[in-house]
Design an enzyme around this catalytic site. Structure first.
Site, PDB file in Angstrom:
ATOM      1  N   HIS A 198       3.295   1.117  -4.206  1.00  0.00           N
ATOM      2  CA  HIS A 198       3.254  -0.056  -3.904  1.00  0.00           C
ATOM      3  C   HIS A 198       4.755  -0.803  -3.939  1.00  0.00           C
ATOM      4  O   HIS A 198       5.777  -0.234  -4.296  1.00  0.00           O
ATOM      5  CB  HIS A 198       2.501  -0.820  -5.290  1.00  0.00           C
ATOM      6  CG  HIS A 198       1.194  -0.241  -5.455  1.00  0.00           C
ATOM      7  ND1 HIS A 198       1.004   0.752  -6.299  1.00  0.00           N
ATOM      8  CD2 HIS A 198       0.018  -0.568  -4.856  1.00  0.00           C
ATOM      9  CE1 HIS A 198      -0.473   0.877  -6.337  1.00  0.00           C
ATOM     10  NE2 HIS A 198      -0.992   0.315  -5.586  1.00  0.00           N
ATOM     11  N   ASP A 200     -13.265  -3.807 -15.611  1.00  0.00           N
ATOM     12  CA  ASP A 200     -12.516  -4.449 -14.701  1.00  0.00           C
ATOM     13  C   ASP A 200     -12.032  -3.130 -13.647  1.00  0.00           C
ATOM     14  O   ASP A 200     -11.177  -2.457 -13.996  1.00  0.00           O
ATOM     15  CB  ASP A 200     -11.279  -5.036 -15.271  1.00  0.00           C
ATOM     16  CG  ASP A 200     -10.341  -5.623 -14.172  1.00  0.00           C
ATOM     17  OD1 ASP A 200     -10.498  -5.356 -12.825  1.00  0.00           O
ATOM     18  OD2 ASP A 200      -9.430  -6.136 -14.515  1.00  0.00           O
ATOM     19  N   TYR A 257      -1.882   7.583 -10.481  1.00  0.00           N
ATOM     20  CA  TYR A 257      -3.432   7.565 -10.959  1.00  0.00           C
ATOM     21  C   TYR A 257      -4.419   8.510 -10.846  1.00  0.00           C
ATOM     22  O   TYR A 257      -5.246   8.786 -11.322  1.00  0.00           O
ATOM     23  CB  TYR A 257      -3.983   6.259 -10.602  1.00  0.00           C
ATOM     24  CG  TYR A 257      -3.027   5.127 -10.827  1.00  0.00           C
ATOM     25  CD1 TYR A 257      -2.940   4.617 -12.123  1.00  0.00           C
ATOM     26  CD2 TYR A 257      -2.138   4.830  -9.616  1.00  0.00           C
ATOM     27  CE1 TYR A 257      -2.134   3.485 -12.212  1.00  0.00           C
ATOM     28  CE2 TYR A 257      -1.374   3.677  -9.773  1.00  0.00           C
ATOM     29  CZ  TYR A 257      -1.317   2.946 -11.149  1.00  0.00           C
ATOM     30  OH  TYR A 257      -0.419   1.889 -11.346  1.00  0.00           O
ATOM     31  N   HIS A 278       6.085  -4.519 -10.665  1.00  0.00           N
ATOM     32  CA  HIS A 278       5.805  -5.868  -9.818  1.00  0.00           C
ATOM     33  C   HIS A 278       5.857  -7.023 -10.846  1.00  0.00           C
ATOM     34  O   HIS A 278       5.580  -8.087 -10.254  1.00  0.00           O
ATOM     35  CB  HIS A 278       4.013  -5.480 -10.147  1.00  0.00           C
ATOM     36  CG  HIS A 278       3.658  -4.428  -9.062  1.00  0.00           C
ATOM     37  ND1 HIS A 278       3.981  -4.529  -7.707  1.00  0.00           N
ATOM     38  CD2 HIS A 278       2.955  -3.007  -9.426  1.00  0.00           C
ATOM     39  CE1 HIS A 278       3.546  -3.429  -7.108  1.00  0.00           C
ATOM     40  NE2 HIS A 278       2.917  -2.537  -7.953  1.00  0.00           N
ATOM     41  N   ASP A 281       7.291   4.579  -5.747  1.00  0.00           N
ATOM     42  CA  ASP A 281       5.955   4.087  -6.047  1.00  0.00           C
ATOM     43  C   ASP A 281       5.520   3.773  -4.631  1.00  0.00           C
ATOM     44  O   ASP A 281       6.138   3.104  -3.777  1.00  0.00           O
ATOM     45  CB  ASP A 281       5.991   3.132  -6.867  1.00  0.00           C
ATOM     46  CG  ASP A 281       4.542   2.633  -7.465  1.00  0.00           C
ATOM     47  OD1 ASP A 281       4.029   2.958  -8.566  1.00  0.00           O
ATOM     48  OD2 ASP A 281       3.816   2.116  -6.898  1.00  0.00           O
ATOM     49  N   ASP A 335       2.083   7.241  -7.478  1.00  0.00           N
ATOM     50  CA  ASP A 335       0.829   7.068  -6.686  1.00  0.00           C
ATOM     51  C   ASP A 335       1.062   7.410  -5.221  1.00  0.00           C
ATOM     52  O   ASP A 335       0.176   7.090  -4.429  1.00  0.00           O
ATOM     53  CB  ASP A 335       0.321   5.678  -6.938  1.00  0.00           C
ATOM     54  CG  ASP A 335       1.619   4.549  -7.208  1.00  0.00           C
ATOM     55  OD1 ASP A 335       2.593   4.781  -6.601  1.00  0.00           O
ATOM     56  OD2 ASP A 335       1.272   3.507  -7.739  1.00  0.00           O
TER      57      ASP A 335
HETATM   58  C1  X5A Z   1       2.565  -0.042 -10.862  1.00  0.00           C
HETATM   59  C2  X5A Z   1       1.477   0.189  -9.904  1.00  0.00           C
HETATM   60  C3  X5A Z   1      -0.458  -1.033  -8.795  1.00  0.00           C
HETATM   61  C4  X5A Z   1      -1.535  -2.260  -9.058  1.00  0.00           C
HETATM   62  C5  X5A Z   1      -2.645  -1.905  -8.164  1.00  0.00           C
HETATM   63  C6  X5A Z   1      -3.348  -3.328  -8.175  1.00  0.00           C
HETATM   64  N1  X5A Z   1       0.466  -1.048  -9.877  1.00  0.00           N
HETATM   65  N2  X5A Z   1      -4.463  -3.120  -6.984  1.00  0.00           N
HETATM   66  O1  X5A Z   1       1.206   1.343  -9.452  1.00  0.00           O
HETATM   67 ZN    ZN Z   2       2.138   1.825  -7.727  1.00  0.00          ZN
END
Ligand code: X5A
Ligand code: ZN
Length: 683
Positions: free
Chosen positions: A176, A22, A307, A137, A174, A267
């Site tokens: 996101h 994935d 990441y 999330h 973060d 990230d």
């Molecule tokens: C926790 C986090 C990111 C999800 C990315 C999906 N989630 N494209 O960094």
């Molecule tokens: Zn994130």
């Protein structure tokens, strides 16, 4: 006051992993945790922390946030075979399940709650939980974006229940948007949620209309949700610090939380394939240092994303070192936020001025009118910004990963700073030394040729007065050790503060200290020679002055008229932005005659300035102000986080002074900029 730093970690949380192919989920791997732990070992940080064992979060705890139907769904994945795991995963956006996912998700919740307990019980002052899967999330009834249970949201509810907390701040750095946390607390004024996130005008995942800056919360929760969208990639250290100084910190100080939780995703750090940002690891030291000044230091940092393993692990180490009280490395990179950041800062401040007193005198409106922009799910109409393809975004080219690896290896060596065995020292006579905490080193005044030279060069008559001479030697002894990095900081009393300051500045220039920031609080009875650009002088005084401000010689008129300090608005809105633009190598804080700040204002100033100049600070106190000695020395030693009582809004005339100074100097000291109304030509 509590001391120590908790570290919550268990390798078992690495058993959750992706079993099939994935491209979206493949970056959320066990190595993320393993590389962090390894790096912590390399830096010998594990043994400096209080190790706190993990436990499973209970069903009741999970149900503080999630529905029982959703809990059942997750529970059922424990017994599933791969095919059903895939099917269940496909019900959600960017999520995978493994037979150990339920167990790990419960451990991630439990680890976070154990951290909250360690900090709230006073067993440690602060701490960090390294967990997987992440949480921010995740929603009441949905897993999302690699997140199963919302660890931090559950922790906030838990802390409210168990400890009766009325105000909790969640800082989500973060890259996101933690839309899960936003949804859970959108109507709750007792939880202030701050998130910055890559947004690119809604082109970036999760591409939600409600991630924009005008989502301020709903109902009684209006004003308690702060979104700062990043509309460009490549944001760096100055962009992050600018948002903290001009958005988060003023609002957070006003909110006055009893506990701070950080959704700490890395990230947002350099090299990350998701964020595409440029913040280097030491930036997270600074962000952490700022947050340590809230809630009497009660700060729980909980891992979310991140990441790029090297970037992630170095940033985690920087965060933990800061929690432990180590000085922050100086920030690298350009000392100005970019235009897109200024637009975002401007917009957030404009929509929040309705809700926060610290912004009420700001004369700003949002740059565009979003009020009729529809809410919808899925992607908005194209703004011409092409979203990255999964190939570009989910999987960074291995060349690029290695490039950042190499960069970081060198970079971390470059910014390494030796830890002197003695942190803080004073040089004073015995009667005053009795008042001080025992942890403090007492220095005997030295009498060197260099000292004599700098003193008699300044004024030959000075060596004739025994009292003046001793106090100057005391001061120079400490200053000399700070410059030679045998001490981090120190304090000296002076019978003539202005004179001592002038000599200290001279001594710094003799020893080729590049840049000295001098903050003189009180009446200065001598003109300092600061026009060579090596010294930046800020004189804080309650008196009026006709002095014309120059880039390096600034007069800040400030009058406190209450017990509670309002000075933090001058600190976050003016002094720190100027200091972060200047990047001093050494800081001299002088408490002179008729100082008007009081002990709280001075403690806070001292403590926040420790983020700069590797914490190398000399504090000089006029002997008439000796009653402040104890309170001033405490923040220097770092064993103590100043608390300045409930928020009191600054006087209108003080806010006007800051606004005027900002206007006068924001071209010279660009970290002062907090509005996109600065014309492009001026920049
Ligand atoms: C926790 C986090 C990111 C999800 C990315 C999906 N989630 N494209 O960094
Ligand atoms: Zn994130």
């Amino acid at each position: 006051m509590a001391s120590g730093t908790a570290l919550v970690y268990d390798e078992e949380m690495t058993s959750h992993k992706l079993l099939w192919n994935d491209p979206v989920c493949q970056i959320e791997v066990p190595e993320r945790l393993l590389s962090c732990y390894e790096r912590l070992q390399d830096y010998n940080l594990i043994e400096r922390c209080t190790s706190v064992p993990v436990r499973e979060g209970t069903e009741d705890e999970i149900l503080l946030v999630h529905s029982s139907d959703f809990l059942d769904v997750v529970k059922n994945t424990e017994k599933m075979m791969e095919e059903d795991l895939q099917k269940t995963s496909a019900e959600y956006d960017a999520v995978y399940f493994h037979p150990t996912t339920y167990r790990c998700a419960k451990l991630a919740v439990g680890a976070t709650l154990e951290l909250v307990d360690a900090v709230m019980s006073g067993r440690t002052r602060n701490g960090m939980a390294l967990v997987r899967p992440p949480g921010h999330h995740s929603q009441r009834s949905a897993a999302n974006g690699f997140c199963i249970f919302n660890n931090v949201a559950i922790a906030a509810k838990y802390a409210q229940r168990k400890y009766g907390l009325q105000r909790i701040l969640i800082v989500d750095w973060d890259v996101h948007h933690g839309q899960g946390i936003q949804y859970i607390f959108s109507e709750d004024p007792s939880v202030l949620y701050f998130s910055w996130h890559r947004f690119e005008h809604q082109q970036f995942w999760p591409s939600l209309r409600e991630s924009d800056y005008d989502a301020v919360g709903q109902g009684t929760g209006r004003g308690f949700n702060i979104n700062v969208p990043w509309n460009k990639t490549g944001m760096g250290n100055s962009d992050y610090v600018a948002v903290f100084l001009h958005v988060l910190l003023p609002l957070a100080f006003e909110f006055d939380p009893e506990l701070v939780l950080v959704s700490a995703g890395y990230d947002s750090g350099i090299g990350d394939p998701e964020g595409q940002m440029c913040a280097t690891p030491e930036c997270f030291a600074h962000l952490t240092h700022f947050l340590m000044h809230l809630a009497k230091g009660k700060l729980c940092v909980v891992l979310e994303g991140g990441y790029h393993w090297r970037s992630l692990s170095e940033s985690v180490c920087m965060t933990l070192k800061t929690l432990l009280g180590d000085p922050s490395p100086c920030l690298s990179g350009e000392k100005a936020p970019c235009l897109s950041t200024l637009e975002s800062i401007h917009n957030v401040r404009a929509v929040h001025k309705l809700y926060w007193k610290c912004l009420m005198y700001e004369d700003i409106t949002p740059l565009q009118d979003l009020s009729t922009k529809p809410y919808q799910t899925g992607k908005a109409e194209s703004t011409g910004v092409q979203p990255l393809t999964p190939q570009e975004c989910g999987t960074m080219g291995s060349d690029e990963i290695i490039k950042t690896d190499k960069f970081l290896e060198l970079h971390m060596k470059n910014i390494a700073f030796p830890r002197p065995s003695t942190k803080t020292a004073v040089a004073l006579d015995e009667s005053n030394a009795l008042l001080l905490p025992p942890s403090l080193q007492i220095e005997k005044a030295a009498d060197t040729k260099e000292f004599r030279n700098v003193i008699s060069d300044f004024d030959a008559k000075l060596v004739e007065d025994e009292k003046v001479l001793t106090s100057l030697r005391n001061m120079l002894t400490i200053l000399d050790k700070i410059i030679r990095k045998e001490l981090i900081s120190g304090l000296a009393l002076s019978s003539a503060a202005s004179l001592s300051t002038a000599i200290a500045i001279k001594y710094c220039s003799n020893l080729k200290v590049q840049k000295v920031l001098c903050i003189f609080v009180g009446d200065m009875d001598m003109k300092m020679d600061v026009d060579d650009g090596k010294v930046l002088l800020i004189n804080v005084s309650s008196k009026h002055s006709e002095q014309l401000n120059t880039k390096y010689n600034i007069f800040l008129q400030w009058k406190e008229d209450t017990e509670t300090t309002t000075f933090f608005s001058a600190i976050t809105g003016f002094i720190l932005p100027v200091a972060y633009s200047f990047q001093p190598d050494l800081i001299i804080i002088v408490i002179g005659q008729n100082q008007s700040l009081g002990k709280n204002g001075i403690s806070l100033l001292t403590s926040l300035l420790q983020g700069l100049a590797h914490s190398q600070i000399l504090t000089l106190i006029q002997d008439t102000e000796v009653n402040l000695l104890q309170d001033i020395v405490k923040p220097l030693t770092g064993d103590f986080i100043p608390y300045f009582g409930p928020y009191a809004p600054a006087l209108k005339e003080n806010e006007e002074i800051i606004k005027n100074l900002r206007e006068q100097l924001q071209q010279e000291w660009k970290m002062l900029q907090c509005s996109a109304k600065v014309s492009v030509a001026e920049r």
